[in-house]
Design a protein around this motif. Sequence first.
Motif, PDB file in Angstrom:
ATOM      1  N   GLU A  35      74.342 -58.990 -40.207  1.00  0.00           N
ATOM      2  CA  GLU A  35      75.310 -59.218 -41.272  1.00  0.00           C
ATOM      3  C   GLU A  35      76.104 -60.504 -41.054  1.00  0.00           C
ATOM      4  O   GLU A  35      75.914 -61.207 -40.055  1.00  0.00           O
ATOM      5  CB  GLU A  35      76.235 -57.998 -41.377  1.00  0.00           C
ATOM      6  CG  GLU A  35      75.493 -56.742 -41.841  1.00  0.00           C
ATOM      7  CD  GLU A  35      76.370 -55.512 -41.831  1.00  0.00           C
ATOM      8  OE1 GLU A  35      77.297 -55.438 -40.995  1.00  0.00           O
ATOM      9  OE2 GLU A  35      76.126 -54.622 -42.666  1.00  0.00           O
ATOM     10  N   ALA A  36      76.987 -60.811 -41.984  1.00  0.00           N
ATOM     11  CA  ALA A  36      77.773 -62.043 -41.939  1.00  0.00           C
ATOM     12  C   ALA A  36      78.502 -62.187 -40.611  1.00  0.00           C
ATOM     13  O   ALA A  36      79.189 -61.263 -40.163  1.00  0.00           O
ATOM     14  CB  ALA A  36      78.782 -62.057 -43.088  1.00  0.00           C
ATOM     15  N   GLY A  37      78.320 -63.329 -39.975  1.00  0.00           N
ATOM     16  CA  GLY A  37      78.959 -63.581 -38.693  1.00  0.00           C
ATOM     17  C   GLY A  37      78.155 -63.134 -37.501  1.00  0.00           C
ATOM     18  O   GLY A  37      78.507 -63.444 -36.354  1.00  0.00           O
ATOM     19  N   GLY A  38      77.072 -62.393 -37.749  1.00  0.00           N
ATOM     20  CA  GLY A  38      76.238 -61.906 -36.654  1.00  0.00           C
ATOM     21  C   GLY A  38      75.310 -62.988 -36.140  1.00  0.00           C
ATOM     22  O   GLY A  38      75.045 -63.980 -36.816  1.00  0.00           O
ATOM     23  N   ARG A  39      74.755 -62.774 -34.966  1.00  0.00           N
ATOM     24  CA  ARG A  39      73.914 -63.795 -34.335  1.00  0.00           C
ATOM     25  C   ARG A  39      72.621 -64.062 -35.098  1.00  0.00           C
ATOM     26  O   ARG A  39      72.016 -65.126 -34.945  1.00  0.00           O
ATOM     27  CB  ARG A  39      73.586 -63.379 -32.898  1.00  0.00           C
ATOM     28  CG  ARG A  39      72.725 -62.137 -32.768  1.00  0.00           C
ATOM     29  CD  ARG A  39      72.454 -61.775 -31.322  1.00  0.00           C
ATOM     30  NE  ARG A  39      73.621 -61.169 -30.692  1.00  0.00           N
ATOM     31  CZ  ARG A  39      73.587 -60.587 -29.483  1.00  0.00           C
ATOM     32  NH1 ARG A  39      72.465 -60.593 -28.782  1.00  0.00           N
ATOM     33  NH2 ARG A  39      74.668 -60.033 -28.977  1.00  0.00           N
ATOM     34  N   TYR A  40      72.194 -63.084 -35.927  1.00  0.00           N
ATOM     35  CA  TYR A  40      70.958 -63.262 -36.692  1.00  0.00           C
ATOM     36  C   TYR A  40      71.190 -63.310 -38.198  1.00  0.00           C
ATOM     37  O   TYR A  40      70.290 -63.033 -38.980  1.00  0.00           O
ATOM     38  CB  TYR A  40      69.965 -62.145 -36.353  1.00  0.00           C
ATOM     39  CG  TYR A  40      69.509 -62.182 -34.914  1.00  0.00           C
ATOM     40  CD1 TYR A  40      68.763 -63.251 -34.422  1.00  0.00           C
ATOM     41  CD2 TYR A  40      69.836 -61.157 -34.032  1.00  0.00           C
ATOM     42  CE1 TYR A  40      68.357 -63.293 -33.091  1.00  0.00           C
ATOM     43  CE2 TYR A  40      69.435 -61.191 -32.705  1.00  0.00           C
ATOM     44  CZ  TYR A  40      68.703 -62.264 -32.241  1.00  0.00           C
ATOM     45  OH  TYR A  40      68.301 -62.309 -30.920  1.00  0.00           O
ATOM     46  N   GLU A  41      72.410 -63.683 -38.572  1.00  0.00           N
ATOM     47  CA  GLU A  41      72.715 -63.816 -39.997  1.00  0.00           C
ATOM     48  C   GLU A  41      71.745 -64.800 -40.654  1.00  0.00           C
ATOM     49  O   GLU A  41      71.515 -65.899 -40.152  1.00  0.00           O
ATOM     50  CB  GLU A  41      74.143 -64.312 -40.193  1.00  0.00           C
ATOM     51  CG  GLU A  41      74.531 -64.507 -41.643  1.00  0.00           C
ATOM     52  CD  GLU A  41      75.891 -65.162 -41.820  1.00  0.00           C
ATOM     53  OE1 GLU A  41      76.271 -65.429 -42.978  1.00  0.00           O
ATOM     54  OE2 GLU A  41      76.566 -65.415 -40.799  1.00  0.00           O
ATOM     55  N   GLY A  42      71.170 -64.380 -41.778  1.00  0.00           N
ATOM     56  CA  GLY A  42      70.255 -65.231 -42.515  1.00  0.00           C
ATOM     57  C   GLY A  42      68.850 -65.283 -41.961  1.00  0.00           C
ATOM     58  O   GLY A  42      67.968 -65.911 -42.550  1.00  0.00           O
ATOM     59  N   LYS A  43      68.616 -64.609 -40.839  1.00  0.00           N
ATOM     60  CA  LYS A  43      67.301 -64.658 -40.192  1.00  0.00           C
ATOM     61  C   LYS A  43      66.515 -63.352 -40.321  1.00  0.00           C
ATOM     62  O   LYS A  43      65.285 -63.357 -40.260  1.00  0.00           O
ATOM     63  CB  LYS A  43      67.460 -65.020 -38.717  1.00  0.00           C
ATOM     64  CG  LYS A  43      68.042 -66.413 -38.481  1.00  0.00           C
ATOM     65  CD  LYS A  43      68.181 -66.709 -37.006  1.00  0.00           C
ATOM     66  CE  LYS A  43      68.788 -68.089 -36.783  1.00  0.00           C
ATOM     67  NZ  LYS A  43      67.921 -69.186 -37.268  1.00  0.00           N
ATOM     68  N   ILE A  44      67.218 -62.225 -40.455  1.00  0.00           N
ATOM     69  CA  ILE A  44      66.558 -60.918 -40.488  1.00  0.00           C
ATOM     70  C   ILE A  44      67.120 -60.094 -41.639  1.00  0.00           C
ATOM     71  O   ILE A  44      68.321 -60.146 -41.925  1.00  0.00           O
ATOM     72  CB  ILE A  44      66.789 -60.134 -39.175  1.00  0.00           C
ATOM     73  CG1 ILE A  44      66.279 -60.921 -37.968  1.00  0.00           C
ATOM     74  CG2 ILE A  44      66.099 -58.762 -39.229  1.00  0.00           C
ATOM     75  CD1 ILE A  44      66.659 -60.279 -36.634  1.00  0.00           C
ATOM     76  N   LYS A  45      66.253 -59.339 -42.262  1.00  0.00           N
ATOM     77  CA  LYS A  45      66.699 -58.305 -43.200  1.00  0.00           C
ATOM     78  C   LYS A  45      66.185 -56.968 -42.696  1.00  0.00           C
ATOM     79  O   LYS A  45      65.113 -56.884 -42.095  1.00  0.00           O
ATOM     80  CB  LYS A  45      66.200 -58.583 -44.613  1.00  0.00           C
ATOM     81  CG  LYS A  45      64.700 -58.693 -44.782  1.00  0.00           C
ATOM     82  CD  LYS A  45      64.362 -58.989 -46.244  1.00  0.00           C
ATOM     83  CE  LYS A  45      62.878 -59.292 -46.444  1.00  0.00           C
ATOM     84  NZ  LYS A  45      62.489 -60.604 -45.864  1.00  0.00           N
TER      85      LYS A  45
END
Length: 206
Positions: A49-59
Amino acid sequence: MALQPSLRPLLIAGKLDAPHTLDVFLDYVCPFSGKLSVTIDKIVKPWVEAGGRYEGKIKIIFRNQVQPWHGASTFTHEAGLAVARVTPNKFWPFSLRLLQRQGEYYDIPTSTLTPVQIREKLASLYAETDVTSDQVEAFRDLLRNKSTPNGGVSVTDELKYTIKFSRQNGVHVSPSVLWDGLLANEISSSWGETEWAQFLQQKVAV
């Protein structure tokens, strides 16, 4: 992985265009699914989720894995799909609540209940997720049998889709996890933060 538009609420974390996909196949009445759901919610989901280390990389996509040898499994998954239709933002909170209370829907506790009684019990559970009386009634309406003798309920088509999706991907047990479309058999419901961190570090270039 594909996700038909009516099932967008099953995207429980991340954005639809994220390059990596974690498909999590859970059965609402499977104890190991219940265990994995907590790990996904408390550990993996915040990373995505937003602010996480994998934001924008995993769903992360919830996949309904109906286990028909458990009598109430079909009814519980119909309920999840009905929630996704009536209040999309409540799908994951309802799913977590149902997985936490899954013992009430095990074989023996439901063995003396009719389908109508099981669905009404699920409606009461849905009512606990901060929804209106109108939304609860809409939920009930989606789970009423249609006028034809064998027509199913209003979310039967979505249920068929989820079952066919599991079959064509060779998913037979719950929980199962796909990483970018391939079964990741090494993932276990017993995994904690360390195992998940190592797995994702190997799979995703931050």
